[in-house]
Design an enzyme around this catalytic site. Sequence first.
Site, short mmCIF file in Angstrom:
data_model
loop_
_atom_site.label_atom_id
_atom_site.label_comp_id
_atom_site.label_asym_id
_atom_site.label_seq_id
_atom_site.Cartn_x
_atom_site.Cartn_y
_atom_site.Cartn_z
CD GLU B 137 -5.34 8.53 -2.41
OE1 GLU B 137 -4.16 8.95 -1.60
OE2 GLU B 137 -5.20 7.53 -2.72
CD GLU B 146 1.79 5.83 -5.09
OE1 GLU B 146 1.20 6.72 -5.90
OE2 GLU B 146 1.70 5.04 -4.47
#
Lengths: 359, 359
Positions: B137, B146
């Site tokens: 994930e 990110e």
Amino acid sequence: MASLPNGAAAAGGPSGAPVVDKEVDFANYFCTYAYLYHQKEMLCDRVRMDAYHSAVFRNAHHFRDKVVLDVGTGSGILAIWSAQAGARKVYAVEATNMAEHARELARANGVTDIVEVIQGTVEDIELPEKVDVIISEWMGYFLLRESMFDSVICARDRWLKPDGVMYPSHARMWLAPIRTGLGDKKMEDLDVAMDDWGQFVEETQVYYGVNMNVLSKAYRAEHEKFYLKSSIWNNLHPNQVIGQAAVIKEMDCLTATVDEIREIRAQVMLPISLDGARLAALAGWFDVHFRGSKQNPANEEVFLLTPSLKVSKGDSVNVSFSMVRSKENHRLMDMEFTYELHEFSGKQHPAITTKMYLE
Amino acid sequence: MASLPNGAAAAGGPSGAPVVDKEVDFANYFCTYAYLYHQKEMLCDRVRMDAYHSAVFRNAHHFRDKVVLDVGTGSGILAIWSAQAGARKVYAVEATNMAEHARELARANGVTDIVEVIQGTVEDIELPEKVDVIISEWMGYFLLRESMFDSVICARDRWLKPDGVMYPSHARMWLAPIRTGLGDKKMEDLDVAMDDWGQFVEETQVYYGVNMNVLSKAYRAEHEKFYLKSSIWNNLHPNQVIGQAAVIKEMDCLTATVDEIREIRAQVMLPISLDGARLAALAGWFDVHFRGSKQNPANEEVFLLTPSLKVSKGDSVNVSFSMVRSKENHRLMDMEFTYELHEFSGKQHPAITTKMYLE
């Protein structure tokens, strides 16, 4: 996060002190100071501003025709005041890009011939001369959080003339026994968080076939640290104080060493002056002096005591205190309080030890 | 903060990509994932959880008797599901100390003989064998914030068998024209912040003899970035969408490269389907696929357009989009939108370019 390889942890330096990874330190610490928003927040703290403003202008003789070093000048306000008070030259050192704004501000305030802004850390920069005065607003929560005084010490040892002066010149840390409802409130918050977790565990089992209950203890510990074991910044009302305050650390900024502040240990006896009160927390604060003129530019930190203790006039609380830099981040502090009630009757209660984090 | 020496900036790597200081990256990025609180937040995201849960259990044939690698296992939930779906072996890699909790969780759920938790980064660890499935994930805000997919790519190139499968297998990024009152609200917030600054400048002059006005422009810029130029996470109501959505990026997780996602550029034409609306923002979202089964585990990001544009049915908005990793932190994204209204009548408005930050 004890073993997170975040640079400041693990390895020890020559003196046993943790090695500080400069890049990590910049990412973690300095970057907030690069925002004008944050600078404004500091400049809006009237108590702090007034303390420095009167220290500089009431002692203008310390500044007139003198060479001044401002450690961590930020937006440059202390450097500009020093110039306005008559300094011949002010070196204003700032690590972040706020240096550029400090330069603009010096220009706009007509002191560009006196204030020289130098971007860099005071550990790394070079000055063309020694200085008569070092001024700095280095104080963090409960004085030492941020460990910025290390940089002031470094500046002093590198650049202050033998007869130079420090602004501020002295600092003290205090502890006092207080009553407060904050502990009950935080306990309720913790209960709510744990109820919520309980429901989450149940739902995760039912919907997703995974039993998370084994982590409940760790979840509680994480939240106890957050709600109960972290110091709380607070404005205290004088009648919350239920006994005598004590100085746990005094420091002469002219002679203090990093070794002296890396670990602070104290034991004090705090006499209770109120009947039938509940000792629910210790309040910690600091004050600083500017060569005689006392100033208290700080607010209180509250260290909750769980369990709290019922106390009466004439009782005393014996407090042993330690504050050690966090292994993971040298700018944060791990504290331990041991408190022990001595009743007026002579009865002595068992000592209770609690950890506390200044993060 | 452009020149802050925070490690990720300045120097270029062999491929011209910024060099990532691992210690800084840990301090900035990984440490949040070491909190159970944060893990719980993610596990409470039903849309995300349901998407992965059905992906694993509806495609159990991909897992039965297979070797699985879970990249960034966190509390270990995907690894446990993989084991429950019949995997022979699951390597669950986690950089933070959350690894210890993942181990406990595997034990408590009786899959300790299948799930092996390895603490480390997927770039550094070694596995004893190649794997059949990589599950992770990894999706951040607007998919790529990110930059965690880099680690998934690395894991894939190092450890996935030639006929292995990826979970998720495909991902898409979308943009759509929307109406929203958020821009007006943010503009009001900005006005309040600037009024407050104005008063601060006045008081600082009067009380402390320093003119701060020269910094007003920089203060406004700092706040405009915060209020208007930062993307806003938001749940959109379908009737906020005033025209057709377009895919700006499609990605096959089996073949995608870091170079392909380091910089994303797209140009799309968005036809307007509502009369007399105000185009006030673009909404961005992503969806991911698990080998055929479509899932949308993400919420919308709103990118405000200031100025907004009055649009009508039949008009089209031509949008050029770029998203490049921030020079200061490779996990954040700098975006640029150029939007240009083409009226149904044929009239073409001048292009407006606005920067936007995904921080």
